[in-house]
Design an enzyme around this catalytic site. Sequence first.
Site, PDB file in Angstrom:
ATOM      1  N   HIS A 172      12.505  72.689 -11.428  1.00  0.00           N
ATOM      2  CA  HIS A 172      11.477  73.870 -11.754  1.00  0.00           C
ATOM      3  C   HIS A 172      10.240  73.429 -11.138  1.00  0.00           C
ATOM      4  CE1 HIS A 172      14.484  75.220 -14.566  1.00  0.00           C
ATOM      5  NE2 HIS A 172      13.928  76.362 -14.420  1.00  0.00           N
ATOM      6  N   LYS A 176       6.010  74.065 -15.282  1.00  0.00           N
ATOM      7  CA  LYS A 176       6.758  74.103 -16.503  1.00  0.00           C
ATOM      8  C   LYS A 176       6.331  73.047 -17.543  1.00  0.00           C
ATOM      9  CE  LYS A 176      11.744  75.006 -17.721  1.00  0.00           C
ATOM     10  NZ  LYS A 176      11.261  75.967 -18.528  1.00  0.00           N
TER      11      LYS A 176
END
Length: 284
Positions: A172, A176
């Site tokens: 990600h 995040k």
Amino acid sequence: MTEPTTTSSSVSSSSAPVLRRVAIAGASGRMGHMLIEAVRNAPDCRLAGALDIAGSDAIGADAAAFLGFTSGVPIVADLRTGLQDAQVLIDFTRPEGTMAHLAVCRELGVQAVIGTTGFSDAQKAEIAEIAKDIAIMMAPNMSVGVNVTLKLLDMAARAMSTGYDIEIVEAHHRFKVDAPSGTALKMGEVIADALGRDLKDCAVYGREGITGERDPSTIGFATIRGGDIVGDHTVLFAGIGERIEISHKSSSRVTYAQGALRAVRFLSGQRNGLFDMFDVLGLR
């Protein structure tokens, strides 16, 4: 505001779309913007509220200003003000904020579509309790493709229950804040359930140093964070002589927003209860 019952005098009420009044949490964020645009483009939804944290520079601004339009819905920090005209809240924020939002949703009778990840076991139990009073759809990933992938993982795990080592790799963007991702954990839960195991007992979240041989009963996780990766997930079933990989890669958050709207429509027929995307998509 009142909800229209027809689109014109010449169109019968049976053919007019049933409008769902939707509020968006985290309205000034990337996902909030995507959700607001999706609601604006949906013929059966209307933006009815926009929430953000107190102190945000967006407070007081029109929720659709970033699109160059005026929606008449200001971004507010007060939860009751932001939810007073809504039937359902879409929330992709953080656990503490979501729990506060759900408490007010319960008080006002507002349904909730929750895409937030990183909840503790105690918070999940509290959400289940709240769902006795209002309908909640909660899923770590609302992409239709991801949920079809989860179904495939269930099938694969049952067919390859012995002789295969299972590893989950997720990537990600650098912003995040939780790891592994909620989607990766959901994948692990689906696989563990299919194998008759409890993920809490068999998950391995990191390896370093002299670890010894791999325990074949474990499910491993590896996390990558960098750049602007929207979300990549791969589950590896590694046997002797062959390797099977089941992957899903997201290139846009649009899929999450469209999945959230499918959940909004699904909840329109529910009075209370806790649901997930398998319920929404009929994948049970």
